[in-house]
Design a protein around this motif. Structure first.
Motif, short mmCIF file in Angstrom:
data_model
loop_
_atom_site.label_atom_id
_atom_site.label_comp_id
_atom_site.label_asym_id
_atom_site.label_seq_id
_atom_site.Cartn_x
_atom_site.Cartn_y
_atom_site.Cartn_z
N THR A 238 34.98 32.31 0.19
CA THR A 238 35.99 32.88 1.07
C THR A 238 37.39 32.51 0.61
O THR A 238 38.33 33.32 0.67
CB THR A 238 35.77 32.41 2.52
N TYR A 239 37.55 31.28 0.12
CA TYR A 239 38.86 30.85 -0.39
C TYR A 239 39.27 31.68 -1.59
O TYR A 239 40.43 32.09 -1.70
CB TYR A 239 38.80 29.36 -0.77
N VAL A 240 38.35 31.95 -2.49
CA VAL A 240 38.65 32.78 -3.66
C VAL A 240 39.05 34.18 -3.23
O VAL A 240 40.02 34.76 -3.73
CB VAL A 240 37.44 32.83 -4.62
N GLY B 32 31.20 30.72 10.10
CA GLY B 32 32.15 31.81 10.28
C GLY B 32 33.28 31.45 11.22
O GLY B 32 34.44 31.81 10.99
N TRP B 33 32.97 30.72 12.29
CA TRP B 33 34.00 30.29 13.24
C TRP B 33 35.00 29.36 12.57
O TRP B 33 36.22 29.49 12.78
CB TRP B 33 33.33 29.61 14.42
N THR C 14 35.79 37.70 7.32
CA THR C 14 35.39 37.42 5.94
C THR C 14 34.50 36.19 5.85
O THR C 14 33.45 36.21 5.20
CB THR C 14 36.63 37.23 5.05
N GLY C 15 34.90 35.11 6.49
CA GLY C 15 34.10 33.88 6.45
C GLY C 15 32.73 34.06 7.03
O GLY C 15 31.74 33.56 6.49
N LEU C 16 32.64 34.79 8.14
CA LEU C 16 31.35 35.02 8.78
C LEU C 16 30.42 35.82 7.87
O LEU C 16 29.24 35.48 7.71
CB LEU C 16 31.56 35.75 10.10
N LEU C 17 30.95 36.88 7.27
CA LEU C 17 30.12 37.73 6.42
C LEU C 17 29.72 37.03 5.13
O LEU C 17 28.57 37.15 4.68
CB LEU C 17 30.86 39.02 6.10
N VAL C 18 30.64 36.29 4.53
CA VAL C 18 30.30 35.53 3.32
C VAL C 18 29.23 34.50 3.64
O VAL C 18 28.27 34.30 2.87
CB VAL C 18 31.55 34.87 2.72
N GLY C 19 29.37 33.82 4.77
CA GLY C 19 28.35 32.86 5.17
C GLY C 19 27.01 33.51 5.41
O GLY C 19 25.96 32.96 5.06
N THR D 284 31.94 42.19 -1.78
CA THR D 284 33.13 43.02 -1.67
C THR D 284 33.16 43.83 -0.38
O THR D 284 34.21 44.34 0.00
CB THR D 284 33.24 43.97 -2.87
N LEU D 285 32.03 43.94 0.31
CA LEU D 285 32.01 44.66 1.59
C LEU D 285 32.83 43.93 2.65
O LEU D 285 33.21 44.53 3.66
CB LEU D 285 30.57 44.83 2.08
#
Length: 340
Positions: free
Chosen positions: A252-254, A198-199, A16-21, A7-8
């Motif tokens: 990330t999609y969710v 992330g990219w 978002t994608g970079l951090l989730v990864g 959630t951060l």
């Protein structure tokens, strides 16, 4: 703790994608701690109980620190003060209120404020971040992404659960064990793929990201059909990148499709469905031994066919993207006609 960290990403919507990864890859790489424990136990002759006792310093420190984490109510801000000297307007001797040298009778009624009629909020049918949980789980986005995640996790977990046996059957017990150790050492290196993951997710979008993921799936399945040591070794880093991209893209999609309000329930529901789907591993393994005399080539061919079917999801994302763009164009045209 892991899902709380996710959630951060709300603080950095463009990353978002970079951090989730990053979170996913760090979670996978955390198994290195167990390998470190093994080295300390074997070569340092330290009792395993003492190792875990020292390791418990970390969770205990996190627990204590959590009590000192500031809440939103404690965040300092600029206080709003009221000047008592100007709170009450000055009055003249005859009871009239004086404001900026303009005198008004106290009995004069205040002007009636303008009545603003509430306007009907236009709800975008494709924006699922503003609807309830029930509508979210009945949407095509949820159904299609849940099916993709469930089957994708079945593919990944089946490979991890059978790779040691497959390699031993193909190359012998000793060589198979060595190759399994090589794969185990490569998997935590998925952390190195975070910049690429992330990219893709933050810059190229979901359509391109899931198309790249499908390409990795297909290439991996094709290479799995060739029981040659160099080919299988090449497959190890490919699987590592595939795994990192899969979980990062799915989460990330969710987040971006359904929002943070119901993220826990949406992701939890998908994990339950994926968990039940992964029970099919036993069926696949039983099929290999009872129907194909322990030949895993048949299972790998089956997985290739399943991966081809999974191409439906990036196609769905592409078509949905076109629908959203077409609707936006119609809205712009409608507004221009109305204003004209």
């Amino acid at each position: 703790m892991y899902f709380a960290l996710i959630t951060l990403t709300n603080l950095f919507p463009n990353r978002t994608g970079l951090l989730v990864g990053l979170f996913n890859s760090c979670f996978d790489a955390s198994v290195v701690v167990m390998a470190l424990f093994r080295v300390i136990y074997d070569f340092g002759h330290v009792p395993i109980g003492h190792i875990f006792l020292v390791f418990n310093v970390i969770p205990v420190s996190i627990f204590i620190y959590s009590f000192f984490w500031p809440s939103l109510k404690e965040v300092p801000g600029k206080a709003v003060t009221v000047d008592e000297s100007v709170a009450e307007p000055a009055k003249t001797d005859d009871g009239r209120v004086q404001l900026d040298e303009v005198e008004l009778e106290e009995s004069t009624p205040a002007p009636t404020p303008l009545q603003v009629l509430p306007t009907e909020e236009v709800v975008d049918p494709y924006d699922l971040t503003k609807v309830g949980y029930r509508k979210q789980i009945t949407s095509p986005e949820f159904i299609s992404s849940t099916g993709y995640m469930a089957v994708g996790m079945l593919f990944i977990n089946t490979y991890l659960g059978t790779v040691d046996v497959q390699l031993q059957d193909a190359f012998g017990v000793e060589t198979g064990h060595i190759m399994s150790y090589v794969l185990g050492g490569i998997l935590p290196l998925g952390l190195l793929s975070v910049p690429v993951v992330g990219w893709l997710l933050d810059k190229k979008g979901f359509v391109v990201s899931f198309l790249v993921l499908q390409g990795c799936y297909l290439l991996f399945c094709v290479l799995s059909l060739f029981y040659v040591v160099p080919v299988q070794v090449i497959n190890f880093p490919l699987f590592t990148f595939l795994r990192a991209l899969f979980f990062s893209a799915a989460m990330t999609y969710v987040i971006q499709t359904f929002g943070y309000a119901n993220f826990g329930r949406i992701w939890g529901t998908q994990q339950v469905v994926a968990g039940f789907t992964n029970m099919l591993q036993a069926v696949l393994i039983q099929m290999v031994y009872e129907g194909f005399d322990g030949n895993y080539l048949s299972m790998n061919v089956t997985m290739l066919i399943v991966v081809l079917i999974l191409t439906y999801f990036p196609v769905f994302l592409f078509l949905r993207k076109r629908q959203v763009a077409a609707r936006a164009l119609r809205d712009i045209q409608h507004k221009s006609i109305s204003s004209g």
